[in-house]
Scaffold this active site. Structure first.
Site, PDB file in Angstrom:
ATOM      1  CE  LYS A 107      -4.386   1.029   0.046  1.00 27.22           C
ATOM      2  NZ  LYS A 107      -5.499   0.272  -0.571  1.00 27.22           N
ATOM      3  CG  ASN A 222     -16.451   2.497  -7.424  1.00 24.25           C
ATOM      4  OD1 ASN A 222     -16.000   1.452  -6.964  1.00 24.25           O
ATOM      5  ND2 ASN A 222     -16.691   2.631  -8.714  1.00 24.25           N
TER       6      ASN A 222
HETATM    7  P1  NAD Z   1     -16.071   6.701  -2.541  1.00 23.46           P
HETATM    8  O1  NAD Z   1     -15.211   7.838  -2.155  1.00 23.46           O
HETATM    9  O2  NAD Z   1     -16.480   6.523  -3.973  1.00 23.46           O
HETATM   10  O3  NAD Z   1     -17.438   6.716  -1.678  1.00 23.46           O
HETATM   11  C1  NAD Z   1     -17.440   6.808  -0.284  1.00 23.46           C
HETATM   12  C2  NAD Z   1     -18.880   7.023   0.172  1.00 23.46           C
HETATM   13  O4  NAD Z   1     -18.899   6.980   1.600  1.00 23.46           O
HETATM   14  C3  NAD Z   1     -19.474   8.361  -0.228  1.00 23.46           C
HETATM   15  O5  NAD Z   1     -20.830   8.208  -0.556  1.00 23.46           O
HETATM   16  C4  NAD Z   1     -19.333   9.197   1.049  1.00 23.46           C
HETATM   17  O6  NAD Z   1     -20.314  10.239   1.148  1.00 23.46           O
HETATM   18  C5  NAD Z   1     -19.599   8.117   2.086  1.00 23.46           C
HETATM   19  N1  NAD Z   1     -19.102   8.455   3.423  1.00 23.46           N
HETATM   20  C6  NAD Z   1     -17.906   8.965   3.780  1.00 23.46           C
HETATM   21  N2  NAD Z   1     -17.857   9.151   5.109  1.00 23.46           N
HETATM   22  C7  NAD Z   1     -19.055   8.731   5.592  1.00 23.46           C
HETATM   23  C8  NAD Z   1     -19.632   8.662   6.891  1.00 23.46           C
HETATM   24  N3  NAD Z   1     -18.963   9.065   7.970  1.00 23.46           N
HETATM   25  N4  NAD Z   1     -20.895   8.174   7.012  1.00 23.46           N
HETATM   26  C9  NAD Z   1     -21.589   7.765   5.931  1.00 23.46           C
HETATM   27  N5  NAD Z   1     -21.099   7.819   4.682  1.00 23.46           N
HETATM   28  C10 NAD Z   1     -19.855   8.294   4.527  1.00 23.46           C
HETATM   29  O7  NAD Z   1     -15.301   5.409  -2.003  1.00 23.46           O
HETATM   30  P2  NAD Z   1     -15.417   3.913  -2.516  1.00 23.46           P
HETATM   31  O8  NAD Z   1     -14.418   3.693  -3.600  1.00 23.46           O
HETATM   32  O9  NAD Z   1     -16.843   3.569  -2.739  1.00 23.46           O
HETATM   33  O10 NAD Z   1     -14.846   3.115  -1.241  1.00 23.46           O
HETATM   34  C11 NAD Z   1     -15.653   2.863  -0.095  1.00 23.46           C
HETATM   35  C12 NAD Z   1     -14.929   1.898   0.824  1.00 23.46           C
HETATM   36  O11 NAD Z   1     -14.626   0.697   0.114  1.00 23.46           O
HETATM   37  C13 NAD Z   1     -13.580   2.365   1.386  1.00 23.46           C
HETATM   38  O12 NAD Z   1     -13.412   1.791   2.664  1.00 23.46           O
HETATM   39  C14 NAD Z   1     -12.562   1.755   0.437  1.00 23.46           C
HETATM   40  O13 NAD Z   1     -11.284   1.596   1.019  1.00 23.46           O
HETATM   41  C15 NAD Z   1     -13.234   0.411   0.189  1.00 23.46           C
HETATM   42  N6  NAD Z   1     -12.804  -0.255  -1.040  1.00 23.46           N
HETATM   43  C16 NAD Z   1     -12.962   0.329  -2.251  1.00 23.46           C
HETATM   44  C17 NAD Z   1     -12.553  -0.347  -3.394  1.00 23.46           C
HETATM   45  C18 NAD Z   1     -12.774   0.238  -4.759  1.00 23.46           C
HETATM   46  O14 NAD Z   1     -12.452  -0.454  -5.736  1.00 23.46           O
HETATM   47  N7  NAD Z   1     -13.317   1.439  -4.892  1.00 23.46           N
HETATM   48  C19 NAD Z   1     -11.962  -1.624  -3.297  1.00 23.46           C
HETATM   49  C20 NAD Z   1     -11.819  -2.198  -2.027  1.00 23.46           C
HETATM   50  C21 NAD Z   1     -12.249  -1.512  -0.905  1.00 23.46           C
END
Ligand code: NAD
Length: 428
Positions: A107, A222
C-alpha cells in the site's frame, strides 16, 4: 484514516495474532507476518504554482510478497498515517491470498490534500513518487493502483514516469489505468459487483431468495452504487442509504420504505458520493441521523463507506432481523463489535473477501496488459464472478467444517496460504 484512539495497524495485528495462535504458527512465522517486509518513507519536494517549494511526505509499505508481486493502491489524504498504510498493506496480503491470485500485499500514500492542489502540482507529486521508488516497484515486484483521492489520470502520470525512467513500455507496472490506455473494462463495477456475488452466495447458503430480501447501505460512492445496482438486478430492495455531507460535516441516512429509486438518487449525487439533502426530501426521502442506516429492519447491511463504522457504541442498534453484514468497506467493524455480531449469529462476509473484486479485476488488468489483448466487459465480469464465488465457497466450507465465524475462516485460509508460501520459499 486514523481516528483518535483507533489505530488500524494495531487492529490488523490483533486480528492476525488471534488467527496465528489458532493456526499454531511458529514464532518466526508470526514475527515475519505481523510486520511489513519493507517500508519506504521519503520526501516529495514540489515546486508549487506560486513558485515556492513544498515538501510532501510519501510512503510505500510492502507487507509480504511470498505469493507474488505486491499489490495495493496509493492514497492521497491530508491525514494519511504510516499506520493506516501498514494496516492496509497487511489487509492486501490477506485479500489477494483469500481469492487465490498470485500477488502479495502493499500500500502507498502521500500526505496531501488534492482539494488544494492544482492538476499540475498533483502530476508532479505522482512523478516524484515514482522517481523516489523506481528501483523498488515494478510489474514483477510491486504494482500500485488508485485509492482514496487518486484516479486513472494519476495512474497514467505514474506509468509515464516509470516508462521514461526504464526506457520501455511497461503497462503492467500499474493498474486502474483509463480504458483504452491499458485499463480493463469492468474495473469500475468490480468491487461493488464482487460484494453482491458474495451476498448472493451467502443467501443461497441460508436458503433465502434475493427477491425476498431488503438491504440498507452505508455510503453512496463507487462500491455502494454498483453493489446496489447488482443487488436490485437480483430482485432485492434497498430501503436506506447514507453518505457524508460536506457542507454540514456530518453524515445522514436517506430512507424510503418502498425502496430507493436508484437512478433518481444518482441524479442528485455529486462525484464524491454526496446526496443533495434538499432534493432528496423533495423526492420523499426521510432524512435521518448518521447511524440510522444500521438500525433499519432489513435482512442485509452493507457498510461501504469507511473503517470503524460498526463499533461498540452502535452495534447494539442493529435490528434483530438483520441476517447478513457484507463489508464493502475496508475495516468497517471493530473487533469488539465483531464479537457481538458473532454472538448474535449474524452472517458476516468479511471485508477482505467481500471487497476483493477490485483487486481481482486489477489482476485481470495486469494479465490483459501482459498479453496485450483486452477482454470484453462480460468476459471480465464473468471471470470475476467465478473467482469471487469460488473464494466464498472455500471460506464457507471451512467455516461449516470447523464451526468458525466467517471472518476467522477467511483469515485461516489467507494466513495459511501466505505462511505456507513463506515456508516453501525457505524464509522461515
Ligand atoms: P467513494 O469515495 O467513492 O465513496 C465513499 C462514500 O462513503 C461516499 O458516498 C461518502 O459520502 C460516504 N461516506 C464517507 N464518510 C461517511 C460517513 N462518515 N458516514 C456515511 N457515509 C460516509 O469510495 P469507494 O471507492 O466507494 O470506497 C468505499 C470503501 O470501500 C472504502 O473503505 C474503500 O477503502 C473500500 N474499497 C474500495 C474499493 C474500490 O475499488 N473502490 C476496493 C476495495 C475496498
Amino acid at each position: 484514516m486514523e481516528k483518535q484512539g483507533f489505530n488500524p495497524f494495531a487492529m490488523a495485528q490483533a486480528q492476525f495474532d488471534n488467527i496465528a495462535d489458532e493456526l499454531g504458527l511458529d514464532a518466526a512465522t508470526k514475527d515475519l507476518l505481523r510486520n511489513p517486509m519493507r517500508e519506504y518513507h521519503f520526501n516529495i519536494p514540489i515546486r508549487m504554482d506560486d513558485g515556492t517549494v513544498k515538501v510532501f511526505r510519501g510512503f510505500r509499505v510492502q507487507h509480504n510478497d511470498a505469493r507474488g508481486p505486491g499489490k495495493g493502491g496509493i492514497r492521497f489524504h491530508p491525514q494519511e498515517t504510516i499506520d493506516t498504510v501498514r494496516a492496509l498493506s497487511m489487509w492486501m496480503t490477506w485479500k489477494c491470498a483469500v481469492v487465490d491470485i498470485p500477488l502479495g500485499g502493499s500500500k502507498g500514500g502521500v500526505v496531501c490534500d488534492p482539494h488544494h492542489l492544482s492538476m499540475r502540482e498533483q502530476e508532479q507529486i505522482c512523478r516524484v513518487w515514482v522517481r523516489q521508488l523506481a528501483k523498488n516497484v515494478g510489474p514483477i515486484s510491486d504494482v500500485p493502483a488508485p485509492d482514496v483521492m487518486t484516479s486513472a489520470q494519476h495512474m497514467l502520470w505514474m506509468l509515464d514516469e516509470f516508462e521514461a525512467i526504464h526506457g520501455s513500455k511497461l503497462p503492467g507496472f500499474i493498474t486502474g489505468k483509463p480504458v483504452g490506455m491499458g485499463g480493463s473494462l469492468g474495473r469500475t463495477e468490480a468491487t461493488g459487483y464482487g460484494v453482491i456475488f458474495t451476498v448472493r452466495e451467502a443467501l443461497k447458503s441460508l436458503g433465502i431468495r434475493p427477491e425476498d430480501t431488503t438491504a440498507s447501505v452505508q455510503g453512496f460512492g463507487n462500491v455502494a452504487q454498483y453493489a446496489i445496482r447488482l443487488y436490485e438486478q437480483l430482485g432485492g430492495k434497498v430501503k436506506c442509504v447514507s453518505c457524508w455531507d460536506q457542507e454540514d460535516q456530518a453524515s445522514y441516512s436517506f430512507k424510503k420504505d418502498d425502496g430507493i429509486e436508484f437512478d433518481k438518487l444518482l441524479e442528485i449525487t455529486d462525484r464524491f458520493g454526496g446526496i443533495d439533502k434538499g432534493k432528496a426530501k423533495e423526492l420523499g426521502y426521510e432524512i435521518l441521523g448518521a447511524d440510522a442506516w444500521l438500525e433499519q429492519d432489513v435482512d442485509i447491511l452493507i457498510p461501504a463507506a469507511l473503517e470503524n463504522q460498526i463499533n461498540a457504541g452502535n452495534v447494539d442498534k442493529i435490528h434483530r432481523n438483520v441476517k447478513i453484514v457484507a463489508e464493502g468497506a475496508n475495516g468497517p467493524t471493530t473487533p469488539d463489535a465483531d464479537k457481538v455480531l458473532e454472538e448474535r449469529k449474524i452472517f458476516v462476509i468479511p471485508d477482505f473477501l467481500a471487497n476483493a473484486g477490485g483487486v481481482t479485476c486489477s489482476y485481470f488488468e495486469q494479465v490483459q496488459c501482459n498479453m496485450n489483448y483486452f477482454w470484453e466487459k462480460d468476459e471480465v465480469l464473468g471471470k470475476l464472478d467465478l473467482k469471487m464465488t469460488s473464494a466464498f465457497n472455500s471460506v464457507m466450507e471451512l467455516s461449516l467444517k470447523r464451526k468458525l465465524f466467517m471472518r476467522d475462516a477467511a483469515y485461516h485460509i489467507a494466513i495459511g496460504r501466505v505462511a505456507q508460501a513463506c515456508h516453501d520459499r525457505g524464509w522461515v
